[in-house]
Every structure is written in C-alpha cells, then in structure tokens.
Design a protein around this motif. Sequence first.
Motif, short mmCIF file in Angstrom:
data_model
loop_
_atom_site.label_atom_id
_atom_site.label_comp_id
_atom_site.label_asym_id
_atom_site.label_seq_id
_atom_site.Cartn_x
_atom_site.Cartn_y
_atom_site.Cartn_z
N GLN A 397 -11.13 -18.74 0.78
CA GLN A 397 -10.42 -19.49 -0.26
C GLN A 397 -8.94 -19.13 -0.34
N PHE A 398 -8.61 -17.88 -0.07
CA PHE A 398 -7.25 -17.41 -0.37
C PHE A 398 -6.38 -17.15 0.86
N VAL A 399 -6.99 -16.95 2.02
CA VAL A 399 -6.24 -16.47 3.18
C VAL A 399 -6.16 -17.58 4.22
N SER A 400 -4.96 -18.01 4.55
CA SER A 400 -4.82 -19.06 5.56
C SER A 400 -4.71 -18.44 6.94
N SER A 401 -4.59 -19.29 7.95
CA SER A 401 -4.50 -18.80 9.32
C SER A 401 -3.11 -18.25 9.66
N LYS A 402 -2.17 -18.37 8.74
CA LYS A 402 -0.80 -17.92 9.02
C LYS A 402 -0.60 -16.48 8.58
N VAL A 403 -0.28 -15.63 9.55
CA VAL A 403 -0.19 -14.20 9.31
C VAL A 403 1.27 -13.79 9.16
N ILE A 404 1.57 -13.03 8.13
CA ILE A 404 2.93 -12.52 7.97
C ILE A 404 2.92 -11.00 8.03
N GLN A 405 4.08 -10.45 8.32
CA GLN A 405 4.19 -9.00 8.49
C GLN A 405 4.52 -8.36 7.15
N HIS A 420 -0.79 -12.84 4.43
CA HIS A 420 -0.92 -14.18 5.02
C HIS A 420 -0.27 -15.18 4.06
N CYS A 421 0.00 -16.35 4.55
CA CYS A 421 0.32 -17.43 3.63
C CYS A 421 -0.97 -17.78 2.90
N THR A 422 -0.82 -18.22 1.67
CA THR A 422 -2.01 -18.61 0.89
C THR A 422 -2.53 -19.96 1.40
N CYS A 423 -3.84 -20.16 1.33
CA CYS A 423 -4.41 -21.46 1.71
C CYS A 423 -3.82 -22.55 0.83
N PRO A 424 -3.47 -23.69 1.42
CA PRO A 424 -2.93 -24.80 0.60
C PRO A 424 -3.84 -25.13 -0.59
N SER A 425 -5.16 -25.05 -0.39
CA SER A 425 -6.07 -25.42 -1.49
C SER A 425 -6.03 -24.42 -2.65
N ARG A 430 1.17 -26.98 -5.82
CA ARG A 430 1.87 -26.86 -4.54
C ARG A 430 3.06 -25.89 -4.55
N VAL A 431 3.10 -25.02 -5.53
CA VAL A 431 4.13 -23.98 -5.55
C VAL A 431 3.79 -22.98 -4.44
N PRO A 432 4.76 -22.62 -3.59
CA PRO A 432 4.45 -21.73 -2.47
C PRO A 432 3.88 -20.39 -2.92
N ALA A 433 3.08 -19.77 -2.06
CA ALA A 433 2.47 -18.49 -2.42
C ALA A 433 2.11 -17.71 -1.17
N ILE A 434 2.07 -16.42 -1.31
CA ILE A 434 1.53 -15.59 -0.22
C ILE A 434 0.37 -14.77 -0.77
N THR A 435 -0.53 -14.41 0.13
CA THR A 435 -1.70 -13.62 -0.24
C THR A 435 -1.60 -12.25 0.43
N VAL A 436 -1.65 -11.23 -0.39
CA VAL A 436 -1.71 -9.86 0.13
C VAL A 436 -3.11 -9.36 -0.18
N TYR A 437 -3.76 -8.78 0.82
CA TYR A 437 -5.13 -8.30 0.56
C TYR A 437 -5.37 -7.01 1.30
N GLY A 438 -6.38 -6.29 0.86
CA GLY A 438 -6.67 -5.04 1.54
C GLY A 438 -7.57 -4.13 0.73
N VAL A 439 -7.55 -2.86 1.10
CA VAL A 439 -8.53 -1.92 0.57
C VAL A 439 -7.86 -0.65 0.04
N ASN A 440 -8.49 -0.09 -0.98
CA ASN A 440 -8.14 1.25 -1.46
C ASN A 440 -9.34 2.15 -1.21
N LEU A 441 -9.22 3.03 -0.22
CA LEU A 441 -10.34 3.91 0.14
C LEU A 441 -10.31 5.22 -0.64
N CYS A 528 5.77 -19.62 5.81
CA CYS A 528 4.77 -20.48 5.16
C CYS A 528 5.29 -21.88 4.90
N GLU A 529 6.52 -22.15 5.34
CA GLU A 529 7.13 -23.43 5.00
C GLU A 529 6.48 -24.61 5.71
N THR A 530 6.12 -24.42 6.97
CA THR A 530 5.59 -25.58 7.71
C THR A 530 4.08 -25.47 7.91
#
Length: 530
Positions: A397-405, A420-425, A430-441, A528-530
């Motif tokens: 739902q949240f992570v698109s195929s576009k990977v950012i550093q 990653h860029c956030t999934c369009p859905s 339609r406000v742009p967004a990025i998704t940061v995800y990960g773990v706290n071990l 994430c623009e295009t």
Amino acid sequence: MSYFENNIWSKNEYHTLGRKENDQAGKSIIGSIVVGIFLILLVISLWNIGRHNLSKTYVVIIDTNSNLLHKTSERYLSFGLDSSLLRDMDKFPVKNDTFVNLARYLSPAFVRVGGTSADCIFFNQPVPEVTEKITSPVDAQDISNFTLAGDDYLAVYQFTERAQLRMMFDLNALIRDPDDHWDDTNAKDIINFSKGHSMDIDWQLGNEPNSFRHVFNRPVSAKQLADDYIHLRRLLNQLGYETSFLVGPEVNHIGDNDKAGEKYATEFLKNNENSVDFLTWHQYYLNGREAKVADFINPNVFNRLPIQIKNVQDVIDQTNKNLKMWMSETSTAYGGGAPELSNRFVAGFLWLDKLGYGATAGVDVIVRQSFFGGNYSMIGKDLEPNPDWWVSVMYKQFVSSKVIQLKTPSNFGSIRLYGHCTCPSALISRVPAITVYGVNLNNDFVRISLLYYLKSYPRKNSKSFLYILTADYLQSRDIRLNGEILKLNSDGSLPAFKPVIVDSSQVITLPPFSMAFIIMHGVEHRACET
Ligand SMILES: *[C@@H]1O[C@H](CO)[C@@H](O)[C@H](O)[C@H]1NC(C)=O
Ligand SMILES: *[C@@H]1O[C@H](CO)[C@@H](O)[C@H](O)[C@H]1NC(C)=O
Ligand SMILES: *[C@@H]1O[C@H](CO)[C@@H](O)[C@H](O)[C@H]1NC(C)=O
Ligand SMILES: *[C@@H]1O[C@H](CO)[C@@H](O)[C@H](O)[C@H]1NC(C)=O
C-alpha cells in the motif's frame, strides 16, 4: 514516553494543506538556513549517540534533489507456493475464497510455483517407475516422483487469475536422456496444455541445480543446464510463449565459503546465450532447525544479505551480462522455516529489511517463500494471516517501485531505514510524498530525526503519517498497528490503517522492537516527480 503523545493533528487539518507557489529567492535562503540547522542538529545528535545509549537520536538526511536510485519491478514483493503442495491437492486450498482473498491483497505479484518437488513432477502422465517414498538426504522432504493432473494444474492457475497474480511455473529439469540432455517431452505437454487454456505464464527450469548431487544424487553441470535453457527458450518461442519470461538458474548456497553457488551461476551465464531474462538465486539466513529468537534480531544475521547480493552482482558483472537479479525463493530460515519464529512477529524484521535493502541494491523481484505451507508461511493453515502478511500488505500500500537514497550514519546496525516514493494510491489529494520504512532492533525507544533538503518552498503543515508495528512479545502471532491488533473485518476486507499524524519536522520515537512505515506527505522529491 510514547509516540502517541505526538498525535496532536487531526486528519482534517492535514487536508487543508495548501500548495504554495515557488519562490526562487526565498527558496535558496530558506534552503541554506534549513541545511545549516540540519548540520547543527546532526552534530548535536551524533554527540548524543556517543553520550547516552538510552536516548539515541538517529539522523536521517533525505536529499530531495537526488535522482532515482533504482526502480524495481511492480511485482517486487512476490511470493512462492512450494511445488510439494501439488502432491496433495486436497490440502492445497486453491479453490477456497478466503485463500484467494488473502492472496489478492498482495497483487500485483508473481506466484512462483517451484521448489525441490518441481524436479519430481510428471505432468498428466504416470511416473515411469513405481517407487516407494524417497526422501532428500538434505532435509528429509519427499523427493519421489509424482503425477500432476491437468485439472489440478489448471486449478492452481485459476487461483492466480482470481487473485490477480502472475504464475511462474518451475519445470522438471531432471527428466533426461541417457546422454544427460534434458528430455523436453513432458515439458511440451505442459506448455502446450497451458497455451491451449490461454494461460499467461512465466517459466523456470529446475530448482537449485547446483545441489542436485546432494539432494537427488544426480548432478547436472552448469554447462549442460545452460544448454537446456537455450533449448527451453526456443521451445517456448515455438509454442506461443515468446513474450514470457524465462528465469534461472535458481542457484542456492550463495555466500558459502566454497562459493559453490557463485561458481555454478558464473558457468551458467557464460554458456546460456542470453536465454534468461533475470538471474535468479535463493536466499536464506538461517537453518530452520537451529535458529533461535536472538538470531532474528541480531544485526550480524541481517548483514549476511548485502554480502550475498554483492557476490551475485559480481557474477553478473564479471560475465559482462546486462541482467538484473531476482531472489526467486527467499525466507528467514530454510528447511521449511523455524517453528514459532519464521511465522511470528519477529520474522518481520528480517523480511522488511530484506525488502528495503534488496531495493536499494537493485534487486528486481523478491519471491517470499512461502505464502502457504511450512513454518515460514505468510498465512496459517487456518487461513488466518500471520504477521508477515500484514507487513507485506502495508508494503504494497505504501511503498512504490521507485527507490530513493537515504543518508544515514550507518544502516547496518540495529536501526535500518529505507526510502521510496509513496504509492500514488496512498497520496492524499495527489500531494507528493515519500515513504521511509524500516526496523528498530533495539529493546529500547529510539528517536529518529528525518531531515530533508528543501527542493521547493516548504509546504505548510506538511505531515508525517506514522504506521508503527509492534507486538506484545517477539514470538506473538498477533501484530499491532499503532497499538491495535490487526484483524481483517468479518467480510474479509482490510481494516482502516489508522496513522498517528505528526509534523514532518518532528522527531519520531520508535518503540522497542518495532517496524515502521512513515509517509511524509508534502515532501517533494525529484525522483518521485515522474
Ligand atoms: C475456506 O477455508 C476456511 C478456513 O479453513 C473454512 O472455514 C471455509 O469453510 C473454507 N471455505 C470453503 C468455501 O471451503
Ligand atoms: C524420477 O524420475 C527421474 C526421471 O525419469 C528418474 O531419473 C528418477 O530415477 C526417478 N526417481 C525415482 C526416485 O524414482
Ligand atoms: C500442441 O497442441 C496442438 C493442438 O492443440 C497440436 O496440434 C500440437 O501438435 C501440439 N504440439 C506439441 C509440441 O505437443
Ligand atoms: C513446523 O515445524 C514443526 C517442527 O519441526 C514440524 O513438525 C511441522 O511439520 C512444521 N509445520 C509445517 C506446516 O511445516
């Protein structure tokens, strides 16, 4: 001390988020001020890390002017159904609506029907010799030959169709003539049958061929298998599957001291004449019979993956092939998974980290072993979701195929974050967004400061939506989203994923042993623009 304290914004307020015109001068002045503040914060934070273990603040910097790092397949998160399930179709619920429903939430994805038993399948024909049950000396699983009936094969395909997934079928590589060449007679039957039923399928030939000697006492050289793949590619083209993928060679034992998997893959690539669309290999961190809960939260275990991926990338580079790789069978632990670990909350850390690291390293598809069956399954025998199913659904739902550093001081310790860029859905108006995800071990609260260079004038009230996953104990089968146990609605639909909403500039607190998806709404990123 809780991240809930931060939830002072209502969703409605977020909706008033305004678009502002760009202002070049303002942009650069504000940009410099912001960068300055970031650097000061960074210094303070690094100093804090050194001083206090209990109040670590991890600073992550996002350069919103940077280019796309990678683009994965749209089916990046895919899953497997082990060929051994085809041995007993009565216990394989492909026609069950609940089963279909759960799989559909993972669409789009490949469903790889493969595994050790793939090399025992005789399609629509009795097995040549009647033999008693024979088991693998490696993991004691059944390796006797068996018949797959056309109807059953069709039922599996119809399941993938109903769930809007794409089937990838692993053909038997061990039917061979006395000269050791692959005998394609049975494969022709199954391919022709598929075409006759208008099936859209992708293909592979054999499973872990570099281990055939140990498992089946029947070695097949990499050179021979490469010839067989060339043969199969021609056959697929002749029988109407010229646009289907053929992937291989499905090697395992990557990263072993003797480099057996790497050597086999190298020899294969030198001889296969571009017959494969992707280089495929299998990845596990642990032995399911020995793994302990501590292994599932130990960064050293996580750090095996980057080395394995690098070894495979070296194979591709050294043979001058322009191929991407797939991890076409992968899970936490081999041998069917580790009981009460690989299907519990704690398995999510290795899974989410694999998805994150794999994408930054350019892996195109990751096939999770398995959706159903074994102790590493995403759903249980009772057709109820296991925690990794929920993690995967949120990922979709949240992570698109576009990977950012992301720029982090280190991403190989107990905090591991990916962008990653956030999934369009998942965008709001339609406000742009990025998704940061990960773990706290860590068995501790950890503060995360996500700082970004401003690409354009900052959006007023830009907000981060936090989706934090925890459990009451590491081996729980329940998983909590922002404190609430995730459960499907009685009609099988997904519950609303309720975020905790904070200001984008706010430091985020991750609870002990947690996973997080952070959607930064209102952050514009060039990639994430295009
Ligand atoms: C599907 O499986 C579930 C769980 O085992 C069961 O309760 C349900 O009756 C099955 N549905 C059908 C149509 O067989
Ligand atoms: C399974 O079939 C293959 C191919 O015909 C044959 O070589 C092998 O001996 C059979 N295995 C057993 C256990 O009968
Ligand atoms: C495939 O099936 C068609 C009929 O559907 C038949 O004419 C053809 O000979 C078959 N080809 C092979 C290779 O079995
Ligand atoms: C899970 O592991 C246990 C213990 O090794 C085993 O008995 C069981 O069959 C496994 N379950 C599945 C579904 O493979």
